[in-house]
Design a protein around this motif. Structure first.
Motif, PDB file in Angstrom:
ATOM      1  N   THR A  80       0.845  -1.196   0.000  1.00 52.05           N
ATOM      2  CA  THR A  80       0.000   0.000   0.000  1.00 52.05           C
ATOM      3  C   THR A  80       0.883   1.250   0.000  1.00 52.05           C
ATOM      4  O   THR A  80       1.906   1.299   0.681  1.00 52.05           O
ATOM      5  N   PRO A  81       0.508   2.269  -0.776  1.00 54.21           N
ATOM      6  CA  PRO A  81       1.340   3.485  -0.804  1.00 54.21           C
ATOM      7  C   PRO A  81       1.275   4.226   0.532  1.00 54.21           C
ATOM      8  O   PRO A  81       0.260   4.197   1.228  1.00 54.21           O
ATOM      9  N   LEU A  82       2.350   4.876   0.879  1.00 57.13           N
ATOM     10  CA  LEU A  82       2.418   5.600   2.140  1.00 57.13           C
ATOM     11  C   LEU A  82       1.556   6.851   2.133  1.00 57.13           C
ATOM     12  O   LEU A  82       0.983   7.228   3.144  1.00 57.13           O
ATOM     13  N   ILE A  83       1.481   7.509   0.979  1.00 53.31           N
ATOM     14  CA  ILE A  83       0.616   8.688   0.860  1.00 53.31           C
ATOM     15  C   ILE A  83      -0.248   8.521  -0.382  1.00 53.31           C
ATOM     16  O   ILE A  83       0.108   7.800  -1.322  1.00 53.31           O
ATOM     17  N   HIS A  84      -1.375   9.199  -0.384  1.00 52.11           N
ATOM     18  CA  HIS A  84      -2.292   9.135  -1.520  1.00 52.11           C
ATOM     19  C   HIS A  84      -1.703   9.926  -2.687  1.00 52.11           C
ATOM     20  O   HIS A  84      -1.218  11.049  -2.514  1.00 52.11           O
ATOM     21  N   VAL A  85      -1.776   9.375  -3.885  1.00 47.31           N
ATOM     22  CA  VAL A  85      -1.235  10.058  -5.058  1.00 47.31           C
ATOM     23  C   VAL A  85      -2.278  11.054  -5.561  1.00 47.31           C
ATOM     24  O   VAL A  85      -3.389  10.658  -5.940  1.00 47.31           O
TER      25      VAL A  85
END
Length: 120
Positions: A97-102
């Motif tokens: 899962t990405p650490l921050i939202h793109v």
């Protein structure tokens, strides 16, 4: 004297019995009786296609729910089977899962390709 001349002494039946008893005892220590069998969840199960005109392959049988759950669980990927990595090599890429939202409108984190005169 018999050992020096190269001839062996005749086998002693008491010594042979001791060796046989020791061998049997060691074999019995290593043996395990398995009475419950199951599928290896780490090994993929290959299916064989049925013959279309075979009467015994076309008989409808009830599916065992426990067996089906075991098959489906064995086919899952490791992140769905376990809550944490089981080996050192699984630690790489375990959290996908990405650490921050793109955010595509934020120019600090999003660099789209741009067309210029040279790249046309």
């Amino acid at each position: 004297m018999a050992a020096r001349s190269g001839e062996k002494e005749p086998p002693d039946p008491v010594r042979q019995n001791q060796l046989l008893c020791e061998r049997v005892r060691k074999e019995l220590q290593c043996q395990r009786l398995h009475t419950q069998y199951g599928l290896n969840p780490l090994h993929r199960v290959h299916t064989i296609t049925k013959k279309p005109m075979s009467w015994h392959d076309n008989i409808k049988e009830l599916a065992d729910a426990k067996f089906l759950n075991l098959i489906h669980h064995a086919a899952l990927e490791p992140t769905k089977k376990y809550s944490e990595p089981q080996t050192e090599s699984q630690e790489i890429g375990w959290n996908t899962t990405p650490l921050i939202h793109v955010d595509r409108t934020d120019c600090r984190l999003y660099f789209p390709r741009r067309r210029t005169e040279i790249t046309k």
